[in-house]
Design a protein around this motif. Structure first.
Motif, mmCIF file in Angstrom:
data_model
loop_
_atom_site.group_PDB
_atom_site.id
_atom_site.type_symbol
_atom_site.label_atom_id
_atom_site.label_comp_id
_atom_site.label_asym_id
_atom_site.label_seq_id
_atom_site.Cartn_x
_atom_site.Cartn_y
_atom_site.Cartn_z
ATOM 1 N N ALA A 406 -10.564 -14.816 -2.565
ATOM 2 C CA ALA A 406 -10.727 -13.843 -3.701
ATOM 3 C C ALA A 406 -9.236 -13.412 -4.113
ATOM 4 C CB ALA A 406 -11.395 -12.547 -2.847
ATOM 5 N N GLY A 407 -8.171 -14.002 -3.501
ATOM 6 C CA GLY A 407 -7.033 -13.757 -4.355
ATOM 7 C C GLY A 407 -5.996 -12.823 -3.339
ATOM 8 N N TRP A 408 -6.367 -12.499 -2.108
ATOM 9 C CA TRP A 408 -5.495 -11.477 -1.530
ATOM 10 C C TRP A 408 -4.787 -12.493 -0.602
ATOM 11 C CZ3 TRP A 408 -5.712 -6.184 -2.232
ATOM 12 C CH2 TRP A 408 -6.887 -5.767 -3.257
ATOM 13 N N ARG A 409 -3.576 -11.527 -0.286
ATOM 14 C CA ARG A 409 -2.813 -12.325 0.987
ATOM 15 C C ARG A 409 -1.982 -11.376 1.887
ATOM 16 N NH1 ARG A 409 0.364 -11.561 -3.771
ATOM 17 N NH2 ARG A 409 2.617 -10.983 -3.430
ATOM 18 N N VAL A 410 -1.676 -11.775 3.013
ATOM 19 C CA VAL A 410 -0.938 -10.701 3.929
ATOM 20 C C VAL A 410 0.529 -10.904 3.739
ATOM 21 C CG1 VAL A 410 -0.438 -10.270 6.307
ATOM 22 C CG2 VAL A 410 -2.703 -11.108 5.611
ATOM 23 N N GLU A 411 1.361 -9.582 3.484
ATOM 24 C CA GLU A 411 2.497 -9.440 2.963
ATOM 25 C C GLU A 411 3.232 -8.340 3.920
ATOM 26 O OE1 GLU A 411 4.738 -7.961 -1.117
ATOM 27 O OE2 GLU A 411 3.977 -10.136 -0.989
ATOM 28 N N ASN A 412 4.112 -8.583 4.768
ATOM 29 C CA ASN A 412 4.571 -7.353 5.903
ATOM 30 C C ASN A 412 3.506 -6.691 6.674
ATOM 31 O OD1 ASN A 412 7.344 -8.213 4.899
ATOM 32 N ND2 ASN A 412 7.247 -7.030 2.895
ATOM 33 N N GLY A 413 2.325 -7.598 6.737
ATOM 34 C CA GLY A 413 1.459 -7.028 7.650
ATOM 35 C C GLY A 413 0.411 -6.271 6.827
#
Length: 592
Positions: A406-413
């Motif tokens: 869906a276009g989400w990613r993990v960045e710095n937790g």
């Protein structure tokens, strides 16, 4: 609306009752409802408890918050419902009902003995005024029906006919379920501006005897009640007095019950039922614990997601949130695993969908909408099942994959979108003892979402704030409960219809706008037989469930009532709807 005499030949004979499909189960000469004891003794006093408060004694307008019991105990409709049939009505204020084969109109004939509590006769003028007033100025729940009435006309000294503006076979029954008020009470007055002291005069078995705002309401059985000998009323409304006490929260209410100040309580938590009802009064036999089975659909209880807000408008995000909800672990922790999960909106009944691929008539109904349906609607959809552990790693991995799609990613937790905005969700709950279990569920859920990088915030508000925010759809998630019957109909549009999605105060909390759902509801309302109706409802169940609008929790598969042992009910003849409206206090009595 026409207020003229509009007689004419009917296409069917007047009858004592009307069923949604086939014929009423009870014959014209029935003695009493099958789940009532016609020989039940009259007398005594019962005290029930409500959580919250009240500032109105008028349940028919939008203004104010009245005790929910009033509409059924103090007022009546032209026809009355049997809770031992999916949807069948028998004569109450009306002695007969008549309709044509296509149900394009319905005609009712009033009983000559029908009276308001002040002794005034019920007239056709009262009936027409009630329909028109409630349909245009009453509570919104009455207005949808009125928009489908083309005309209402007096057809004789005691008869009235409603003609409908659209094809909808349920309308003939719904017409019999509008409350009848006394026109003369409101002559020259605006019912929508009624104050607490303006108690509507009704025809029901009880009248309001006294009250103290936010503290109590006492109902007295009317000794001159006109309908006490009717078959529909024999063995019902047996208490001389019903007192409704109001408590700040459910915990205080339960303590009042333990202290003997309340006659009965309903318990919705199976774990609490198993572990918290062994106090001294139960051990002495002063309190009885009764379990009441039923044959109703599960309905839907859970945390509804507001699709008006991104990213909850994306089915993949909703599926990820459902997958991350560790029901098996939560259920075991909070209820001891005693309450099974809801698997669809109509699960537990013949109306519930099959979880495999759609076939036959169900498939044929859904096929025209195939391009608009989310995955699983036609192929088959079942809720994700966790491994029962606190970590639930497999489901969390699957949820993470969906969020990535869906276009989400993990960045710095943190889980962020393409613009770098973190995903933060707010759960709105009412500050109420009944919501304690929901709050505990959200605490566990928040820890799971944290592992995905999602922040879940819990907001607890008082009743007034909650009602306003819910009405304005000011939430990401909130608790939703929709009880569904064995004969769902027009209310389904109010629950799921697009026309209500953006209407403040509507019951369409998820904001769904589904042409497929509306087509299935239309097929339900125009079905000529039970087979077609069941197929349409199963198809609707697929659209709702595969739409991933709600995180379902456990179902209430049995009613649980703790009550003083003198309170008695006909345990050998329980209605198919089990405990609910029409059961307690309606068919119970006090045993010496």
């Amino acid at each position: 609306m026409l207020l003229v005499w509009a007689g004419g030949p009917g296409l069917a004979a007047p009858a004592h009752g009307i069923a949604m499909y086939s014929a009423p189960a009870l014959p014209p000469d029935f003695v009493s409802l099958p789940y009532a004891n016609p020989d039940a003794p009259k007398g005594g006093r019962v005290v029930t408890g409500n959580v919250g408060g009240f500032d109105s004694l008028n349940p028919f307008i939008l203004r104010g918050t009245p005790p929910w019991q009033l509409a059924d105990l103090t007022h009546e409709t032209l026809m009355g419902r049997s809770w031992d049939e999916p949807f069948t009505l028998y004569g109450l204020l009306a002695e007969s009902v008549e309709t044509d084969e296509d149900r394009t109109w319905v005609e009712f004939t009033l009983r000559p003995e029908a009276r308001f509590s002040d002794g005034a006769p019920v007239t056709i003028e009262d009936v027409i005024w009630s329909y028109e007033t409630l349909g245009t100025a009453g509570h919104p729940r009455y207005r949808g029906f009125w928009t489908k009435v083309a005309s209402i006309a007096q057809t004789g000294p005691r008869s009235v006919r409603l003609t409908f503006s659209e094809e909808d076979r349920e309308l003939a029954l719904l017409a019999g379920l509008r409350p009848i008020l006394q026109k003369s009470q409101w002559q020259g007055r605006d019912i929508t501006e009624a104050g607490i002291e303006d108690i509507p005069i009704g025809t029901g078995p009880y009248v309001v005897n006294d009250y103290e705002v936010n503290r109590h309401v006492t109902l007295k059985r009317n000794p001159d009640y006109w309908g006490r000998a009717l078959p529909l009323r024999r063995g019902t409304h047996n208490f001389d007095e019903i007192r409704i006490e109001f408590y700040g929260d459910d915990t205080v209410l339960k303590e009042a019950f333990k202290a003997g100040l309340v006659s009965y309580v309903r318990e919705f938590n199976a774990e609490a039922w198993a572990s918290q009802y062994d106090f001294p009064a139960v051990q002495r036999g002063d309190i009885t614990l009764s379990e009441i089975p039923h044959g109703k659909p599960s309905g839907m209880t859970g945390f509804v997601m507001n699709t008006r807000r991104a990213p909850l408008d994306d089915w993949r995000v909703r599926e990820a949130l459902i997958t991350a909800f560790n029901f098996e672990y939560i259920n075991d922790t909070l209820t001891g695993g005693r309450q099974p999960r809801i698997t669809s909106y109509f699960s537990g009944s013949e109306l519930g969908m099959d979880h495999g691929a759609a076939t036959g008539r169900v498939r044929a109904l859904l096929d025209p909408f195939a391009d608009t349906l989310p995955p699983g609607t036609l192929e088959g959809y079942s809720l994700p099942v966790g491994d029962g552990t606190a970590r639930n790693r497999g489901n969390l991995r699957r949820a993470a994959d969906l969020l990535q799609e869906a276009g989400w990613r993990v960045e710095n937790g943190q889980l962020v979108n393409a613009a770098g905005q973190p995903l933060t969700l707010t759960v709105l709950l009412q500050q109420d003892g009944l919501m304690a279990q929901a709050s505990a569920m959200m605490d566990i859920y928040a820890r799971a979402l944290e592992r995905l990088g999602i922040t879940l915030k819990l907001e607890m508000t008082d009743k007034a704030q909650y009602a306003e925010r819910e009405a304005q759809f000011d939430f990401d998630l909130t608790m939703m409960r929709r009880s569904l019957s064995l004969s769902p109909g027009n209310e389904q549009t109010f629950y799921w219809g697009a026309e209500y999605a953006d209407q403040p105060g509507s019951r369409n909390l998820m904001g769904m706008k589904s042409p497929a759902a509306e087509a299935m509801i239309r097929a339900m309302l125009t079905a000529r037989d039970r087979t077609e109706f069941v197929a349409a409802t199963r198809a609707l169940d697929r659209v709702l469930t595969a739409g991933r609008y709600v995180i379902p929790i456990h179902q209430y598969s049995v009613g649980r009532i703790a009550h003083k042992s003198q309170l008695t009910y006909p345990s050998d003849r329980l209605p198919i709807y089990g405990d609910g409206i029409g059961f307690l206090p309606e068919v119970w009595w006090l045993q010496d």
